[in-house]
Design a protein around this motif. Structure first.
Motif, mmCIF file in Angstrom:
data_model
loop_
_atom_site.group_PDB
_atom_site.id
_atom_site.type_symbol
_atom_site.label_atom_id
_atom_site.label_comp_id
_atom_site.label_asym_id
_atom_site.label_seq_id
_atom_site.Cartn_x
_atom_site.Cartn_y
_atom_site.Cartn_z
ATOM 1 N N GLY C 115 39.983 -7.388 -5.732
ATOM 2 C CA GLY C 115 39.102 -7.148 -6.864
ATOM 3 C C GLY C 115 37.982 -6.161 -6.584
ATOM 4 O O GLY C 115 37.761 -5.740 -5.461
ATOM 5 N N GLN C 116 37.320 -5.797 -7.652
ATOM 6 C CA GLN C 116 36.178 -4.893 -7.561
ATOM 7 C C GLN C 116 34.919 -5.754 -7.464
ATOM 8 O O GLN C 116 34.657 -6.569 -8.335
ATOM 9 N N VAL C 117 34.176 -5.538 -6.394
ATOM 10 C CA VAL C 117 32.958 -6.318 -6.177
ATOM 11 C C VAL C 117 31.783 -5.359 -6.228
ATOM 12 O O VAL C 117 31.637 -4.505 -5.349
ATOM 13 N N LEU C 118 30.957 -5.482 -7.244
ATOM 14 C CA LEU C 118 29.866 -4.505 -7.406
ATOM 15 C C LEU C 118 28.785 -4.651 -6.349
ATOM 16 O O LEU C 118 28.242 -3.663 -5.862
ATOM 17 N N GLY C 119 28.461 -5.885 -5.987
ATOM 18 C CA GLY C 119 27.434 -6.090 -4.967
ATOM 19 C C GLY C 119 26.086 -5.556 -5.415
ATOM 20 O O GLY C 119 25.857 -5.299 -6.599
ATOM 21 N N PRO C 120 25.157 -5.381 -4.459
ATOM 22 C CA PRO C 120 23.827 -4.901 -4.829
ATOM 23 C C PRO C 120 23.873 -3.387 -5.067
ATOM 24 O O PRO C 120 23.897 -2.617 -4.113
ATOM 25 N N THR C 121 23.934 -2.968 -6.311
ATOM 26 C CA THR C 121 24.082 -1.537 -6.575
ATOM 27 C C THR C 121 23.085 -1.051 -7.623
ATOM 28 O O THR C 121 22.693 -1.804 -8.516
ATOM 29 N N TYR C 122 22.690 0.195 -7.514
ATOM 30 C CA TYR C 122 21.826 0.818 -8.515
ATOM 31 C C TYR C 122 22.653 1.489 -9.611
ATOM 32 O O TYR C 122 22.108 2.049 -10.549
ATOM 33 N N ASP C 123 23.996 1.466 -9.430
ATOM 34 C CA ASP C 123 24.861 2.247 -10.314
ATOM 35 C C ASP C 123 24.627 1.987 -11.801
ATOM 36 O O ASP C 123 24.694 2.899 -12.601
ATOM 37 N N TYR C 124 24.402 0.742 -12.158
ATOM 38 C CA TYR C 124 24.318 0.429 -13.582
ATOM 39 C C TYR C 124 22.892 0.184 -14.044
ATOM 40 O O TYR C 124 22.661 -0.341 -15.113
ATOM 41 N N THR C 125 21.931 0.564 -13.207
ATOM 42 C CA THR C 125 20.539 0.416 -13.630
ATOM 43 C C THR C 125 20.200 1.559 -14.573
ATOM 44 O O THR C 125 20.880 2.597 -14.579
ATOM 45 N N HIS C 126 19.141 1.373 -15.351
ATOM 46 C CA HIS C 126 18.821 2.367 -16.371
ATOM 47 C C HIS C 126 17.889 3.454 -15.899
ATOM 48 O O HIS C 126 17.532 4.346 -16.649
ATOM 49 N N ARG C 127 17.493 3.368 -14.670
ATOM 50 C CA ARG C 127 16.574 4.361 -14.109
ATOM 51 C C ARG C 127 15.295 4.461 -14.934
ATOM 52 O O ARG C 127 14.761 5.536 -15.146
ATOM 53 N N LEU C 128 14.870 3.338 -15.437
ATOM 54 C CA LEU C 128 13.578 3.288 -16.106
ATOM 55 C C LEU C 128 12.618 2.630 -15.126
ATOM 56 O O LEU C 128 12.986 1.645 -14.484
ATOM 57 N N ILE C 129 11.436 3.183 -15.010
ATOM 58 C CA ILE C 129 10.468 2.579 -14.096
ATOM 59 C C ILE C 129 10.188 1.161 -14.566
ATOM 60 O O ILE C 129 9.922 0.917 -15.745
ATOM 61 N N ASP C 130 10.291 0.245 -13.623
ATOM 62 C CA ASP C 130 10.092 -1.161 -13.966
ATOM 63 C C ASP C 130 8.643 -1.525 -13.686
ATOM 64 O O ASP C 130 8.263 -1.805 -12.555
ATOM 65 N N PHE C 131 7.849 -1.523 -14.721
ATOM 66 C CA PHE C 131 6.422 -1.766 -14.527
ATOM 67 C C PHE C 131 6.133 -3.206 -14.133
ATOM 68 O O PHE C 131 5.041 -3.515 -13.673
#
Lengths: 153, 200, 382
Positions: C115-131
């Protein structure tokens, strides 16, 4: 084989050496403090930090290449009963290497072996496996099933 | 098949690996820079028979797993196990593969041209010989001259054969190729680098 | 030419003191702890270990603190430190097929065994600064807690490449002769042509930015005959084994985390070899996915000579790539320009004054025939 006179096999020793090197120094210190009759010992080789070159294979399975180095600390002790314990552990912690070598020496002594296997090695192994399992389960929660409009095979 | 190291008979090396090897390195450096000068090394070391203390200290300081060693001792000799354990050096059967050579019996020593003498591109890729002698003194003996010696120095090494000195004369003409030599006796050593001219 | 200069000792000592103060920053702000860097700047630690070519999380964290977060400086510190240590030997080759997997994806096959295991990835983050991160904990520690599945991952996942291998569609990585000496750039200088072992070691230590840009150049058309496919990325821990001389059998010394990337490249074949996919390989300490992917692309690009392909672009030129990939060598050479060049520059000043004088004294004088010819040719071209 030079181990014929010993009460353990090389395979057994590899297993406990693996557990000792992968456990933390604090865990080993705790276990060591719990041992009532500690043998006297001297260093054949004092704890010493160095590096080993980690090798890998191209494509994961082909040609070997030198990937990069890692720090390793080693130690060799000899107990007064004449058992020689060795350790090579990752990192720079001298005490970790010394304790791992001491346990290696004790485990070669049939008087201690079973007790330490059960009291120390098994526990260390279990707590490590538990930690590993926790990490693995967290990754497992990120497993995906991709859906496509038409499943093509 | 390489003999296994018998750890049950093993004795310790340097009591303080870092400082003792630095100290010995400094001594070797001094000896190499001033050919013929006798320096002390390994005084506090418990060396395995038949290695003398200076030889053992030199090995602990200079040898590691990338410096193949040739020696005239039998391969299952305890002293070899000691060297392999403390230095991690591989032991080779052929003198021409060795970076270091440990010679304990001068009468049976191979001719100098059997060792690595380097090549024009890398003359330093040669064998350094550690030769144990039964006596080492700066009273009379051979007359040494060359770099690191103001006029000349004298060095007497007991127990070396006439053939050895003939070999050394031949090698001297091959400069910059050749071998470098450390003579040891108990806890003392002196150096004879390839640059030095030997007379007498 | 450099000229030895003396003096400035006091100034240098004071510069060091000023640097320590600067590094510490505002004393009213709590000092960084090494464990904080190790735990919370883990990807910086990974990059420093990879390019410093030394796996030791704590050392890398100290180096990052010492370098005020300048990662190339931290890498330099790690490289310098390793030279002070004795080397005990070489590990057995790590078995990435037995990795304890935390992340594993393939973009070549949708359904892969394991299977595909995403793990800890930034791939699907929105690249918005998280205040929310501005305030520690933000009053809610639940936000930094992972979900836990009921079942752990089965680690023995087959390689995606093996699926192609079964069909003979991919080059079989040659099994290695165990007695072959392995090139080691920490001992012997790089020589050209370089074999793949030396190239892989060089790329593994190489600067992420440089290798990334080269890989980008390949994808943009400077050298690729086709689009590479991401066969597989794995991130997780592997055990390192060593055979100590005094024991004669392998023992496990610990575990390192690594990122492995295998790219599939289309090789259209030659007169003697049939068309097939060829692997590009990338490997990095810790979680350095971008680096591992770029490395895999460049590994393949540099195989053009042995595959009999045309090599005409920078990323395929092993001299260009391998001699400029190391950021410690590169910054050493660039930054050496800060060393005193007073005498050289005096020579250039004299030369420049003379040339200007010649120029003023009569434009045609002081030029040789070749320059005149060049001028003529330039005019004709216009």
């Amino acid at each position: 084989m030079s181990f014929s006179r010993n009460s353990f096999t090389t395979k057994e020793r590899q297993k406990w050496m693996s557990v000792l090197s992968k456990s933390s120094c604090q865990e080993l210190e705790g276990a060591w403090q719990g041992i009532s009759e500690k043998p006297d010992y001297r260093h054949l080789r004092k704890p010493e930090t160095g590096i080993i070159m980690v090798r890998a294979r191209a494509g994961g399975s082909g040609l070997r290449f030198n990937f990069g180095e890692m720090t390793v600390t080693r130690c060799t002790v000899k107990t007064d009963e004449g058992y020689v314990g060795c350790a090579y552990v990752m990192g720079r912690d001298h005490r970790h290497a010394e304790l791992a070598a001491l346990f290696d020496a004790l485990l070669q002594n049939s008087g201690y072996k079973l007790k330490i296997l059960n009291m120390v090695i098994l526990k260390l192994k279990e707590s490590r496996e538990k930690r590993k399992e926790e990490i693995s389960k967290k990754s497992a929660a990120t497993k995906v099933d991709f859906f496509t409009m038409v499943r093509g095979d | 098949m390489v003999a296994t190291i018998d750890l049950n008979q093993m004795t310790p090396g340097f009591s303080d690996p870092v400082f003792n090897s630095q100290e010995t390195f400094r001594a070797i450096l001094g000896a190499m820079a001033h050919p013929g000068r006798i320096v002390t090394a390994g005084s506090a070391l418990d060396s395995p028979h038949p290695l003398n203390r200076a030889s053992a200290a030199v090995c602990l300081t200079l040898l590691d797993f990338e410096t193949p060693l040739w020696t005239d001792l039998d391969s299952d000799h305890m002293a070899i196990g000691w060297l392999r354990f403390h230095c991690g050096c591989p032991v080779v059967q052929n003198p021409s593969e060795a970076t270091f050579a440990m010679i304990t019996n001068n009468d049976a020593m191979p001719s100098l041209n059997k060792f690595k003498t380097g090549n024009d591109e890398c003359p330093e890729s040669s064998t350094t010989l550690i030769i144990q002698t039964s006596g080492l003194s700066s009273m009379d003996g051979k007359r040494l001259s060359g770099p690191g010696i103001e006029t000349f120095s004298t060095l007497k090494m007991e127990g070396l054969t006439e053939r050895f000195w003939q070999d050394r004369q031949i090698q001297f003409t091959m400069f910059p190729l050749g071998v470098d030599i450390l003579f040891t006796c108990e806890n003392t050593l002196a150096a004879l680098p390839r640059t030095v001219k030997v007379e007498g | 030419m450099y000229v030895a200069v003396k003096g400035g000792e006091q100034a240098i000592a004071n510069a060091h003191k000023l640097l320590s103060e600067k590094r510490r920053g505002d004393q009213a702000v709590p000092e960084l702890e090494i464990s904080q860097i190790k735990e919370q700047l883990g990807l910086s630690v990974d990059r420093v270990m990879t390019e410093g070519s030394l796996y030791d999380r704590e050392l890398a964290a100290i180096a990052i603190k010492q370098a005020q977060g300048d990662l190339v400086e931290a890498i330099f510190l790690l490289r310098a430190y390793r030279t002070t240590l004795p080397r005990f030997g070489f590990s057995e080759p790590i078995e990435t097929s037995r990795m304890e997997i935390q992340r594993r994806i393939s973009s070549s096959f949708k359904d892969i065994p394991g299977g595909q295991v995403l793990g800890p990835t930034y791939d699907y983050t929105h690249r918005l600064i998280d205040f929310a991160l501005e305030i520690p904990d933000n009053g809610n520690s639940e936000t930094c807690r992972a979900e836990v599945a009921a079942e752990a991952i089965q680690n023995a996942m087959p390689r995606v490449a093996d699926l192609l291998l079964a069909e003979g569609l991919i080059e079989d990585e040659a099994t290695d002769n165990d007695r072959r000496p392995v090139a080691d750039l920490t001992r012997d200088p790089l020589e050209l042509p370089a074999e793949r072992d030396a190239r892989l070691q060089n790329l593994a230590r190489g600067d992420e930015g440089f290798i990334l840009s080269l890989a980008y150049s390949i994808l943009r058309g400077f050298g690729a005959s086709g689009h590479p496919f991401l066969g597989e990325i794995r991130f997780g821990e592997v055990t390192v084994e060593l055979v100590p001389e005094e024991l004669g059998f392998p023992i496990e010394v610990g575990e390192v985390s690594v990122t492995e990337c295998i790219m599939f490249n289309r090789f259209m074949g030659s007169a003697t070899t049939s068309p097939k996919f060829v692997r590009g390989y990338g490997l990095a300490f810790g979680h350095c996915e971008r680096k591992a992917m770029a490395m895999a692309i460049i590994d393949y690009a540099l195989r053009s000579r042995e595959l009999g392909e045309r090599s005409e672009y920078p990323a395929q030129d092993e001299e260009f790539v391998l001699f400029h990939s190391d950021n410690i060598q590169a910054s050493g050479f660039v930054e050496h320009l800060k060393l005193p060049h007073y005498v050289d520059f005096q020579a250039d000043l004299v030369l420049m004054r003379n040339r200007q004088g010649e120029f003023r004294d009569g434009k045609k004088e002081g030029r040789d025939e070749r320059e005149l010819e060049d001028e003529k040719a330039a005019k004709e071209a216009e």
